[in-house]
Design a protein around this motif. Structure first.
Motif, PDB file in Angstrom:
ATOM      1  N   UNK A 100      -5.242  -5.992 -11.139  1.00 41.65           N
ATOM      2  CA  UNK A 100      -3.921  -5.616 -10.489  1.00 41.65           C
ATOM      3  C   UNK A 100      -3.901  -4.277 -10.115  1.00 41.65           C
ATOM      4  N   UNK A 101      -3.149  -4.201  -8.929  1.00 39.94           N
ATOM      5  CA  UNK A 101      -2.955  -2.622  -8.461  1.00 39.94           C
ATOM      6  C   UNK A 101      -1.528  -2.343  -8.446  1.00 39.94           C
ATOM      7  N   UNK A 102      -1.175  -1.260  -9.238  1.00 38.57           N
ATOM      8  CA  UNK A 102       0.008  -0.666  -9.207  1.00 38.57           C
ATOM      9  C   UNK A 102       0.131   0.566  -8.797  1.00 38.57           C
ATOM     10  N   UNK A 103       1.178   1.101  -7.867  1.00 40.85           N
ATOM     11  CA  UNK A 103       1.319   2.422  -7.070  1.00 40.85           C
ATOM     12  C   UNK A 103       2.689   3.044  -7.372  1.00 40.85           C
ATOM     13  N   UNK A 104       2.866   4.312  -7.621  1.00 38.72           N
ATOM     14  CA  UNK A 104       4.191   4.930  -7.686  1.00 38.72           C
ATOM     15  C   UNK A 104       4.881   4.608  -6.245  1.00 38.72           C
ATOM     16  N   UNK A 105       6.020   4.252  -6.235  1.00 44.90           N
ATOM     17  CA  UNK A 105       6.726   4.153  -5.193  1.00 44.90           C
ATOM     18  C   UNK A 105       7.080   5.250  -4.157  1.00 44.90           C
ATOM     19  N   UNK A 106       6.618   6.457  -4.804  1.00 46.68           N
ATOM     20  CA  UNK A 106       6.369   7.692  -3.856  1.00 46.68           C
ATOM     21  C   UNK A 106       5.030   7.840  -3.377  1.00 46.68           C
ATOM     22  N   UNK A 107       4.260   6.905  -3.627  1.00 47.58           N
ATOM     23  CA  UNK A 107       2.597   6.927  -3.227  1.00 47.58           C
ATOM     24  C   UNK A 107       2.683   6.786  -1.883  1.00 47.58           C
ATOM     25  N   UNK A 108       1.687   7.483  -1.136  1.00 46.08           N
ATOM     26  CA  UNK A 108       1.277   6.956   0.301  1.00 46.08           C
ATOM     27  C   UNK A 108       0.943   5.755   0.514  1.00 46.08           C
ATOM     28  N   UNK A 109       1.421   5.149   1.761  1.00 48.57           N
ATOM     29  CA  UNK A 109       0.612   3.668   2.031  1.00 48.57           C
ATOM     30  C   UNK A 109      -0.628   3.615   2.201  1.00 48.57           C
ATOM     31  N   UNK A 110      -1.133   4.689   2.645  1.00 50.19           N
ATOM     32  CA  UNK A 110      -2.612   4.712   3.263  1.00 50.19           C
ATOM     33  C   UNK A 110      -3.289   4.881   2.020  1.00 50.19           C
ATOM     34  N   UNK A 111      -2.773   5.535   0.896  1.00 54.74           N
ATOM     35  CA  UNK A 111      -3.632   5.372  -0.348  1.00 54.74           C
ATOM     36  C   UNK A 111      -3.801   3.783  -1.014  1.00 54.74           C
ATOM     37  N   UNK A 112      -2.645   3.265  -0.906  1.00 54.34           N
ATOM     38  CA  UNK A 112      -2.743   1.777  -1.194  1.00 54.34           C
ATOM     39  C   UNK A 112      -3.749   1.073  -0.451  1.00 54.34           C
ATOM     40  N   UNK A 113      -3.835   1.257   0.877  1.00 58.28           N
ATOM     41  CA  UNK A 113      -4.482   0.330   1.723  1.00 58.28           C
ATOM     42  C   UNK A 113      -6.192   1.066   1.567  1.00 58.28           C
ATOM     43  N   UNK A 114      -6.230   2.027   1.018  1.00 58.76           N
ATOM     44  CA  UNK A 114      -7.708   2.559   0.722  1.00 58.76           C
ATOM     45  C   UNK A 114      -8.175   2.091  -0.399  1.00 58.76           C
TER      46      UNK A 114
END
Length: 135
Positions: free
Chosen positions: A100-114
């Motif tokens: 399960x991957x969870x990211x802050x809504x302010x996190x960069x999209x590139x961070x999630x893709x990486x």
């Protein structure tokens, strides 16, 4: 001329309707509750001498920023994620892994893709993205 009443009014509180309503509410909540049960098919499963229990391990990756990423509550950076994933996968080789991957809504999209790329490089294919329901 003023008339007096001979009968005084009697005030009694009848609790029967209140009890009926409460009882109906209890029944309603009992019937409408969701129970995790198997379908209504009655099965008696056969036994096996070589059966092994299936263990499911949950791997939660929380991304806040490139220098603040948590892998199951262990803080790391974007560069250290793949090392942590490799060691975690080695520890849980025989278990089914739910990622399960969870990211802050302010996190960069590139961070999630990486992070998704790093998960795929380590062999994790099915990754769930955790979101919150809109109210």
């Amino acid at each position: 001329m003023r008339l007096e009443r001979r009968l005084s009014p009697q005030v009694n509180v009848d609790l029967t309707p209140l009890i009926d309503v409460v009882f109906q509410l209890v029944i309603f909540f009992m019937v409408s509750s969701v129970f995790k049960t198997t379908p209504g098919i009655s099965l008696e499963l056969p036994t096996a001498g070589t059966a092994e229990p299936l263990t499911v391990q949950e791997l939660v990756i929380t991304a806040i920023a490139e220098d603040e990423i948590y892998v199951n509550e262990v803080r790391t950076t974007l560069e250290g994620v793949e090392k942590l994933l490799a060691s975690w996968k080695d520890e849980h080789q025989d278990a089914e892994i739910q990622v399960i991957l969870e990211a802050d809504k302010e996190a960069q999209y590139q961070l999630v893709i990486s992070l998704l790329d790093g998960l795929r490089r380590q062999g994790f294919q099915d990754v769930g993205l955790r979101t919150r329901m809109k109210r």
